[in-house]
Enzyme design. Structure first.
Site, PDB file in Angstrom:
ATOM      1  N   SER A 159     -48.955  76.390 -46.163  1.00  0.00           N
ATOM      2  CA  SER A 159     -50.109  76.761 -46.974  1.00  0.00           C
ATOM      3  C   SER A 159     -51.141  77.411 -46.045  1.00  0.00           C
ATOM      4  O   SER A 159     -51.134  77.171 -44.845  1.00  0.00           O
ATOM      5  CB  SER A 159     -50.695  75.534 -47.675  1.00  0.00           C
ATOM      6  OG  SER A 159     -50.863  74.486 -46.778  1.00  0.00           O
ATOM      7  N   GLU A 242     -52.691  62.919 -43.247  1.00  0.00           N
ATOM      8  CA  GLU A 242     -52.501  63.793 -44.395  1.00  0.00           C
ATOM      9  C   GLU A 242     -52.101  62.993 -45.631  1.00  0.00           C
ATOM     10  O   GLU A 242     -52.605  63.205 -46.714  1.00  0.00           O
ATOM     11  CB  GLU A 242     -51.414  64.833 -44.104  1.00  0.00           C
ATOM     12  CG  GLU A 242     -51.189  65.751 -45.305  1.00  0.00           C
ATOM     13  CD  GLU A 242     -49.977  66.659 -45.169  1.00  0.00           C
ATOM     14  OE1 GLU A 242     -50.053  67.772 -45.642  1.00  0.00           O
ATOM     15  OE2 GLU A 242     -48.958  66.234 -44.596  1.00  0.00           O
TER      16      GLU A 242
END
Lengths: 396, 380
Positions: A159, A242
């Protein structure tokens, strides 16, 4: 049990509130990443201690003590207002803590401050087409040629690759070592010749992810974090970070309120959806699950400021439960709207900008991403319940 | 800020668990289930010495005057040991009802005896929560008549506190004329259930409960929290037993706990159960300190834990394979305990409906809550 933050925090909350109020006019909509307006705003947040609070001053942070309750108060007060939020993303959440812990002095000086200010956007080069759940089997190759790494291979699910200046990347540099010990953590400028980015169109209709191809990409030999072959260890210092951030219970609670509102305003044959027992019961079931997650989050918050609370299990389950629950919640909203719930993009009669369908699909992506939920179950059973790993297949 | 159990709460839990491990082994539970009432009386006596009857009684009446978190911790420990003793009704709901709504003489009569472990008071709220077979009690003068099903802790009780449909509470001496008691046989042999038939039985109203539903709501919330805590304790044991069994049992040359199918069943159980511990703590805390959330949290905790408990009692049994189905292993005592807890004081559907009413879903228009859009979580 004491859920009060204490008087000194009330003062701090007031201080944050007045900052938020004074800056309510700030609007960065339409301003691109790295624009001077965004960088200025980031710097203002840092100067006031509302961002990078515990990062040392010499690396561009505020230089305050770590105070989780203050960070929590900042997040709570910012969430209540439309003012621009502090920048997030993988550079800030994953790379900066990694560099601060394991980077060289030169790396810290070069990257931490501009990353915090939003001048450098990062992407994460971890997954590969044949190395997803089994990430440590990755094959992108790095060879030392004089004082340069030469990188060849392919990353996927990257991303922000389209607008990133830098990539923190896992690369196999020691092909003869066992798979976990053959990886290095490299920092790759995205404008280096030989990098090609191809967007991946996803089911939501957006392209949030990319494939990144590396062909004889040359970077300085010093662009390594930790030693050769220590990349797996370096990366794991931040992966857990994360996973927790993928299922924020505060956001979940706001989505639940939005769902309640939706079910009060949608009607079938003139009757509100929330007045139909079958729908209402589903709503209440979801609410109960959200409240359980909220309590779990309180426990985690507590364990981060009080020593001696064992929250191993409570931490390992958040990604699994949180992503599944968000998917369920968004799906209930679609059912509450029926045919109207299938409307998308810019259709007439669209509700809430199509955010329910978008999130319903996006959270399916998050059930898969960040370590699939099946991998999460392996982690829970092995690391928290003490169950054995699958027997290894020779050579794998 | 500290979210969790205090040292005192933790040590009370440990003490009760230890006592049950030493004195209420699975063999003892089997004897109780087979009808050995002396065995359950022994266990009861030992737990009274640990103080379980006085937790909720005010200090001025000889009790410990502890909070709901303490009561929940004890209930969880009793659930983990499938303790065949009165608790939620007799030692939590009854003293709360008397303290909140009893007259001075009622309090003086009963509270010190509860604290001292001399009396057991059964609690009959089923008809208030949702009457089956049109059971109900009605008052006329100083007598009540009618029928109460599933009176909690009602077997061998010295008195009963029974609710009418309006939520008013009546205190009845167990020896009063006109009472007939029928033992109900449920799947759970660790806690007996009874039915009362009352024909013009002398009864005293708890005066504070007259035309005041706040009292019964408080009693009901406490009872629901106790049942939820009991199920959490029982579910945790079932999960622990499933994991332990999977690490012993071998098939295809390996322990079954090394197969992903089994590991994932256990991980799913753990992932569902772990937040329930936090949820009951939070709900118990709200009961004493946050009146605006107390009822909602109690309802949701009861309903959510009932669902999780049902799933775990099924899955943990499956992990044990055929042995899970046997009396020898005895897993079914926890399975059945969780099954009874689920239905008492309202099945999940009934309790969730109550949670909807508490939030005025039936009246309030949209727009009352804060609302925010969610951006891309990878970018925000």
């Amino acid at each position: 049990m004491d859920l009060e933050y204490g008087p000194e925090y009330n003062d701090f909350r007031e201080e944050v509130r007045s900052f938020v109020k004074a800056n309510e006019g700030v609007n960065l909509l339409g301003k691109s990443l790295r624009s001077s307006e965004r960088v200025e705003w980031q710097q203002k947040l840092i100067d006031n201690g509302y961002f990078a609070r515990s990062t040392p001053k010499e690396y561009g942070g505020f230089g305050g003590d770590i105070d989780i309750l203050k960070s929590r108060i900042i997040a709570e007060e910012f969430a209540k207002s439309p003012i621009p939020k502090p920048l997030g993303g993988q550079g800030i959440q994953m790379l900066v803590p990694t560099l601060l812990e394991l980077g060289t002095e030169e790396q810290k000086q070069a990257y931490v401050k501009p990353t915090l200010r939003g001048e450098i956007i990062w992407c994460q080069g971890y997954s590969e087409p044949n190395s997803g759940s089994d990430l440590a089997s990755l094959q992108t190759k790095g060879e030392l040629d004089g004082d340069e790494w030469v990188i060849n291979g392919q990353k996927i699910w990257t991303s922000t690759a389209k607008f990133a200046q830098m990539c923190f990347c896992l690369v196999r540099t020691e092909p003869d070592a066992p798979k976990h010990q053959g990886i290095s953590y490299l920092l790759i400028p995205m404008d280096t010749p030989g990098i090609e980015i191809r967007p991946i169109m996803q089911m939501t209709g957006d392209a949030d992810f990319n494939e990144v191809f590396f062909t004889d990409v040359r970077i300085p030999a010093t662009n390594i974090v930790g030693e050769r072959g220590e990349g797996w260890k370096v990366a794991n210092a931040t992966l857990t970070h994360e996973r927790g951030s993928l299922a924020d219970p505060d956001v979940m609670m706001n989505r639940l309120y939005a769902l309640i509102d939706l079910m009060k305003s949608e009607t079938i044959d003139g009757e509100r959806v929330i007045d139909k027992p079958a729908f209402r019961d589903r709503l209440l079931r979801v609410q109960g699950k959200v409240l359980a997650q909220q309590a779990n989050a309180l426990r985690l918050l507590s364990s981060s400021i009080n020593k001696g609370q064992d929250t191993t299990m409570a931490r390992f389950i958040t990604k699994l439960i949180g992503t599944e629950l968000r998917h369920e919640l968004e799906g209930l909203a679609i059912d509450a709207m029926g045919e109207m719930g299938t409307l998308y993009e810019d259709s007439p009669h669209l509700r809430d900008s199509g955010s329910w369908q978008m999130s319903y699909m996006y959270f399916l992506g998050l059930i898969i991403g960040g370590g699939t939920n099946q991998i999460q179950k392996n982690i829970i059973s092995e690391r928290a319940l003490g169950m054995p790993k699958e027997p290894k297949i020779p050579g794998a | 800020m500290y979210f969790g159990l205090s040292e005192e709460q933790q040590s009370l839990e440990d003490n009760i668990k230890k006592y049950l491990e030493d004195n209420a082994s699975l063999d003892s539970i089997k004897e109780v289930a087979g009808g050995d009432s002396a065995k359950s009386a022994d266990i009861h006596k030992g737990l009274l010495e640990l103080g379980i009857s006085g937790l909720m009684v005010p200090e001025e009446y000889g009790g410990l005057e502890l909070d709901m978190l303490f009561a929940s911790v004890v209930s969880g420990a009793l659930g983990s040991g499938t303790a065949p003793v009165p608790y939620a009704g007799a030692y939590v709901m009854a003293p709360i009802a008397l303290t909140l709504a009893g007259s001075d003489s009622q309090k003086e009569n009963w509270l010190p005896k509860i604290a001292g472990g001399e009396v057991v008071i059964g609690i009959g709220l089923s008809e208030y929560v949702g009457a089956r077979e049109d059971a109900a009690i009605t008052a006329s003068g100083n007598t009540i008549s009618g029928r109460c099903l599933f009176v909690m802790d009602g077997k061998d009780a010295n008195a009963y506190i029974l609710a009418n449909k309006a939520g008013e509470l009546y205190l009845v001496d167990a020896k009063a004329k006109g009472i007939s008691l029928t033992e109900l046989v449920t799947v759970d042999k660790t806690r007996p259930s009874i039915e009362l038939n009352l024909d013009n039985v002398e009864a005293e109203l708890l005066p504070g409960s007259e035309s005041n539903q706040e009292v019964i709501n408080k009693v009901l919330d406490a009872g629901r929290l106790m049942l939820a805590a009991d199920s959490i304790g029982a579910s945790q044991i079932m999960l622990d037993k499933a994991v332990a069994y999977s690490l012993e049992r071998k098939q295809f040359g390996r322990v079954i706990g090394s197969f992903q199918a089994v590991k994932h069943m256990c991980a799913e159980m753990a992932a569902e159960l772990e937040p329930c511990h936090s949820m009951i703590w939070h709900a118990a805390h709200c009961y004493d300190h946050d009146p605006s959330q107390a009822r909602l949290m109690a309802c949701h905790t009861k309903a959510h834990v009932s669902e999780v408990g049902q799933q775990i009692s099924k899955t943990a049994t499956e992990v044990h394979g055929g042995m899970g189905f046997t009396d020898e292993l005895g897993l079914h005592y926890w399975f059945k305990r969780i099954g009874l807890n689920r239905q008492l004081l309202g099945s999940p559907e009934l309790v969730r409906e109550e949670a909807a009413r508490i939030q005025n879903f039936d009246q309030s228009p949209a727009g009352g809550q804060s609302k925010k859009e969610v951006g891309n979580p990878l970018l925000v």
